[in-house]
Design a protein around this motif. Sequence first.
Motif, PDB file in Angstrom:
ATOM      1  N   ARG A  10       0.826  -1.206   0.000  1.00 29.26           N
ATOM      2  CA  ARG A  10       0.000   0.000   0.000  1.00 29.26           C
ATOM      3  C   ARG A  10       0.867   1.265   0.000  1.00 29.26           C
ATOM      4  NH1 ARG A  10      -4.542  -1.313   4.461  1.00 29.26           N
ATOM      5  NH2 ARG A  10      -5.588  -2.944   3.285  1.00 29.26           N
ATOM      6  N   VAL A  11       1.945   1.295   0.776  1.00 29.93           N
ATOM      7  CA  VAL A  11       2.836   2.455   0.839  1.00 29.93           C
ATOM      8  C   VAL A  11       3.509   2.658  -0.514  1.00 29.93           C
ATOM      9  CG1 VAL A  11       4.947   3.370   1.907  1.00 29.93           C
ATOM     10  CG2 VAL A  11       3.191   2.297   3.319  1.00 29.93           C
ATOM     11  N   SER A  12       3.938   1.574  -1.148  1.00 30.25           N
ATOM     12  CA  SER A  12       4.579   1.669  -2.460  1.00 30.25           C
ATOM     13  C   SER A  12       3.603   2.198  -3.495  1.00 30.25           C
ATOM     14  CB  SER A  12       5.096   0.303  -2.912  1.00 30.25           C
ATOM     15  OG  SER A  12       6.105  -0.146  -2.046  1.00 30.25           O
ATOM     16  N   ALA A  17       1.624   6.707  -6.818  1.00 31.96           N
ATOM     17  CA  ALA A  17       0.539   7.610  -7.224  1.00 31.96           C
ATOM     18  C   ALA A  17       0.955   9.062  -7.026  1.00 31.96           C
ATOM     19  CB  ALA A  17      -0.727   7.295  -6.428  1.00 31.96           C
ATOM     20  N   VAL A  18       1.614   9.386  -5.926  1.00 27.07           N
ATOM     21  CA  VAL A  18       2.073  10.755  -5.680  1.00 27.07           C
ATOM     22  C   VAL A  18       3.120  11.155  -6.724  1.00 27.07           C
ATOM     23  CG1 VAL A  18       3.343  12.220  -4.056  1.00 27.07           C
ATOM     24  CG2 VAL A  18       1.514  10.732  -3.233  1.00 27.07           C
ATOM     25  N   ALA A  19       4.037  10.262  -7.048  1.00 27.02           N
ATOM     26  CA  ALA A  19       5.071  10.554  -8.037  1.00 27.02           C
ATOM     27  C   ALA A  19       4.457  10.798  -9.401  1.00 27.02           C
ATOM     28  CB  ALA A  19       6.076   9.413  -8.092  1.00 27.02           C
ATOM     29  N   LEU A  20       3.459  10.005  -9.782  1.00 30.79           N
ATOM     30  CA  LEU A  20       2.785  10.194 -11.060  1.00 30.79           C
ATOM     31  C   LEU A  20       2.012  11.504 -11.073  1.00 30.79           C
ATOM     32  CD1 LEU A  20       1.544   6.602 -11.899  1.00 30.79           C
ATOM     33  CD2 LEU A  20       3.304   7.903 -13.064  1.00 30.79           C
ATOM     34  N   ALA A  21       1.392  11.872  -9.966  1.00 26.90           N
ATOM     35  CA  ALA A  21       0.641  13.121  -9.900  1.00 26.90           C
ATOM     36  C   ALA A  21       1.586  14.314 -10.042  1.00 26.90           C
ATOM     37  CB  ALA A  21      -0.133  13.199  -8.580  1.00 26.90           C
ATOM     38  N   ILE A  22       2.724  14.250  -9.421  1.00 33.42           N
ATOM     39  CA  ILE A  22       3.695  15.344  -9.534  1.00 33.42           C
ATOM     40  C   ILE A  22       4.229  15.432 -10.957  1.00 33.42           C
ATOM     41  CG2 ILE A  22       5.990  16.114  -8.818  1.00 33.42           C
ATOM     42  CD1 ILE A  22       5.330  15.002  -6.033  1.00 33.42           C
ATOM     43  N   ALA A  23       4.535  14.284 -11.559  1.00 31.32           N
ATOM     44  CA  ALA A  23       5.087  14.268 -12.906  1.00 31.32           C
ATOM     45  C   ALA A  23       4.072  14.757 -13.929  1.00 31.32           C
ATOM     46  CB  ALA A  23       5.574  12.869 -13.263  1.00 31.32           C
TER      47      ALA A  23
END
Length: 182
Positions: A10-12, A17-23
């Motif tokens: 879940r943490v991964s 998801a956060v990395a994709l949202a930032i990118a």
Amino acid sequence: MIGPLARTTRVSALMLAVALAIAASPEPGFCFPWSIDMYRGPEVQPYAEAPRVTPADTIPVHGGEPPMSLEQATIKMHNPLEPTPANLAEGKDQFTTYCAPCHGESGQGNGPVAHLLAKPPKSLISGTSKDLPDGYIYGAIRDGVLSMPSYAEEMPADQRWQVVMYIRSMQSAAAKPKVAGN
């Protein structure tokens, strides 16, 4: 209770998801100011100030000969070596190594690489070459002339004079009349 494997998954997934949202965000990325310092900084101009010019008629500190033109070498330079058999033998060795590929073993300008050159090499035995002073031939070996390169780095001064001596011996041998039976 959630197991350690499920929690890690879940943490991964959340981090992904956060990395994709930032990118994928439309906000432009900002670089730190120091990442473009080499682009905006003052350029280095190494020759903005002329290098110090060497005074005329000086000799390099590591040894060597004073610089002189081919005309000066023709007038000022004279062979300091005696035509001993050892000097002639050394001159022949140097001639075979450095001169014969273009000028040929006999000095006629018909060496094995002569056909590859844009201008054919001069005959050292006949023509104007036999009438040139020793200083001219020495200067041509040292500094190069026309399409001939300089051999100053390959041959020290004594070896250049030995080559001149050997060329003179070939010229005198070619000038002697041939006797029948020899």
